[in-house]
Design an enzyme around this catalytic site. Structure first.
Site, PDB file in Angstrom:
ATOM      1  N   ARG A  39      17.577  -2.189   9.419  1.00 30.97           N
ATOM      2  CA  ARG A  39      16.183  -1.746   9.301  1.00 30.97           C
ATOM      3  C   ARG A  39      15.473  -2.351   8.082  1.00 30.97           C
ATOM      4  O   ARG A  39      14.278  -2.244   7.941  1.00 30.97           O
ATOM      5  CB  ARG A  39      16.155  -0.202   9.246  1.00 30.97           C
ATOM      6  N   GLU A 193      22.983  13.421  14.378  1.00 29.92           N
ATOM      7  CA  GLU A 193      22.220  12.233  13.976  1.00 29.92           C
ATOM      8  C   GLU A 193      20.867  12.213  14.686  1.00 29.92           C
ATOM      9  O   GLU A 193      20.740  12.704  15.808  1.00 29.92           O
ATOM     10  CB  GLU A 193      23.009  10.958  14.307  1.00 29.92           C
TER      11      GLU A 193
END
Ligand code: UD1
Ligand code: MG
Length: 534
Positions: A39, A193
């Site tokens: 990312r 998550e």
């Protein structure tokens, strides 16, 4: 936003077993630093990106060393060699080398898999296996040591198998959510998550910071049971929470008072956010230590810099790397120092750039001085106004105040470097040394063709090109002799006004001048052209 109750810590504080240096007995630390950090959209491994001038992984490593001494393992993977090198360089002791064990996770199969790779490091040795592990993400540089100590204390007090650190965030997206039990105690049941969470779970604001204390016997046996059937197909470390709870073991949690501390860096925006927070912490630390900053928010100080008391930093000063500044210094605006050592009482005026150099006590520098690596400016010396130096030692009380280049030069005490002095240290192939003795006076516009030595006490006349060594106490002049032609200028002016008689005279003069002219052909041709135009 509703805030979950903080940890159900027992009110009776059990003594925490750490030694006088604050190291916890039987504790080992594992730092996870193998991920690429997709990312970030970077060619560089995420954990190497600097925060306040220091690779972010080093914040976790340092914290680990503070609480566990030399029982620290770092799991590396992406750009393993670079990460290893950065850690070794930052932690190498003078005698025993780095106290950090590096283990490699060849394939990045998830945080649980990463921690499992460190098992062999702790399975051997006289000290026996650790009683508990502190596990840290390599991307949480804002985490404070006192928080980790509290986490360890709670872990002991609660006799927990796993203790997690959480934070309550307005925007929890991207983070693992802490799922609490519905019982009155609201203990932690599991961590889900972001990508695996359903709508209800995504609405949870309490997140997993990625900092855990885990019981020594429990950790690796739980890791062996991890199952990668989740949205990312990874072995999640977070699953050990569920495994502990499921097997009737205690899971404790500590909620951060200041959620900023839990910032995990996954994106460039988060990196920029962390940078701001760390920079402010660093400024506050030095303000508290007795440093004055006229406009603190414009001052940038790396994590690895040291500054003495009563030093004053003006706006837009940048201090980088291993720079050390003494006491009672003044650094005026727009000055940048990288890896420099500055003594006490030094004044650095505006717009200076110094790298890898040393400035001794009471020196006066700037404005507009450029020090390239390897410069030493001795006590009470002065350098200013567009002077560049490289690999040069400027002696005590010496001055180079105007428009000079001094490279590969050793300069004695009490030397005057005249305005415009240049050391010609490079012949296009090699660099050569210049040596200038104590008390030398170099007049303005001196050129020193290296290698060359000027003996102590010598005087070099202005405009001299020094090509050969000068004996001590000598005068050296190397100028073209001056010629004065009486009335020549007046006659030339008359020529421009067109008087015939004067024209003839000047023509005669210029013919003589041309015949005696020793200048190169090109220069003569230029003059001839000018003449023909007039
Ligand atoms: C992780 C947590 C998440 C938490 C967040 C906090 C898991 C599964 N998720 O998510 O619950 O809210 O941190 O910031 O743990 N790493 C390895 N090997 C791997 C994968 C990762 O060493 O195979 C390292 C990374 O280099 C990084 C750390 O582990 O330092 C965390 O990995 P990252 O991908 O950032 O996890 P998050 O998605 O942030
Ligand atoms: Mg992360």
């Amino acid at each position: 936003m509703r805030r979950p109750r903080t940890t159900e810590v027992s009110t009776v504080k059990r003594p925490v077993s750490h030694d006088q240096q604050g190291k916890f007995a039987g504790l080992a630390v594992i730092v996870m630093a193998a991920g690429l950090g997709k990312r970030m959209r970077s060619k560089q491994a995420k954990v190497l990106h600097p925060v306040a001038g220091q690779a972010m992984v080093l914040y976790s490593v340092e914290l680990g060393l503070h609480v566990a001494g030399d029982r620290v393992a770092v799991v590396v993977g992406h750009q393993a060699d670079l990460v290893r090198e950065v850690i070794k360089r930052a932690t190498a002791g003078k005698v025993s080398g780095s106290p950090v064990a590096i283990v490699e996770q060849r394939e990045q199969l998830g945080t649980g898999h990463a921690v499992l790779q460190s098992r062999p490091v702790f399975a051997v040795g006289k000290r026996g296996a650790p009683c508990r592990y502190l596990i840290l993400n390599g991307d949480t540089p804002l985490l404070q040591e006192k928080t980790v100590r509290e986490l360890l204390r709670v872990h002991e007090a609660e006799r927990a198998a796993v203790t997690v650190l959480s934070a309550v965030l307005a925007d929890a997206s991207g983070y693992g959510r802490i799922v609490r039990m519905s019982s009155a105690e609201r203990g932690v049941s599991r961590i889900v998550e972001d990508r695996d969470a359903n709508a209800e779970e995504q609405a949870i604001h309490e997140v997993n910071v990625g900092t855990y204390v885990v019981d020594g016997e429990f950790l690796f046996s739980a890791l062996e049971k991890l199952d990668p059937s989740n949205a990312q197909g990874e072995y999640y470390l977070t699953e050990i929470v569920h495994l502990a709870e499921h097997s009737g073991r205690r899971v404790a949690a500590v909620v951060l008072n200041n959620p900023d501390e839990g910032l995990g860096i996954n994106t460039r925006r988060q990196l920029a956010d962390a940078e701001q927070v760390v920079r402010q912490q660093i400024r506050n630390r030095w303000l508290d230590a007795g440093v004055t900053m006229i406009d603190p928010t414009s001052v940038w100080i790396d994590a690895t810099v040291t500054i003495g008391k009563d030093t004053v930093l003006y706006p837009n000063v940048t201090l980088e790397g291993t720079t050390v500044i003494g006491e009672d210094c003044v650094l005026r605006s727009c000055t940048r120092l990288t890896d420099c050592t500055v003594g006490n009482g030094v004044e650095i005026l505006d717009h200076c750039v110094f790298a890898d150099s040393c400035i001794e006590d009471d020196a006066r520098m700037g404005p507009f001085v450029h020090l390239r690596p390897g410069v030493v400016v001795r006590k009470r010396a002065k350098v200013g106004n567009f002077v560049e130096m490289k690999k040069t030692d400027l002696g005590e009380g010496s001055k180079a105040n105007h428009l000079s280049y001094l490279g590969d030069t050793t300069i004695g005490k009490g030397v005057n470097i005249g305005a415009g002095t240049i050391t010609c240290n490079y012949d296009g192939v090699q660099k050569y040394q210049t040596v200038i003795g104590d008390g030398v006076f170099l007049g303005s516009d001196t050129q020193l063709i290296a290698p060359v030595t000027v003996g102590a006490g010598a005087i070099v006349a202005a405009g001299t090109t020094v090509t050969e060594d000068v004996p001590a106490d000598a005068l050296v002049i190397g100028r073209v002799p001056q010629v004065n032609r009486a009335g020549w200028a007046a006659r030339r002016r008359a020529l421009q006004t067109g008087s015939d008689r004067e024209t003839l005279n000047v023509k005669r003069e210029t013919t003589v001048a041309r015949l005696t002219d020793k200048r190169p052909m090109a220069s003569k041709a230029r003059s001839a052209k000018k003449r023909s135009r007039s």
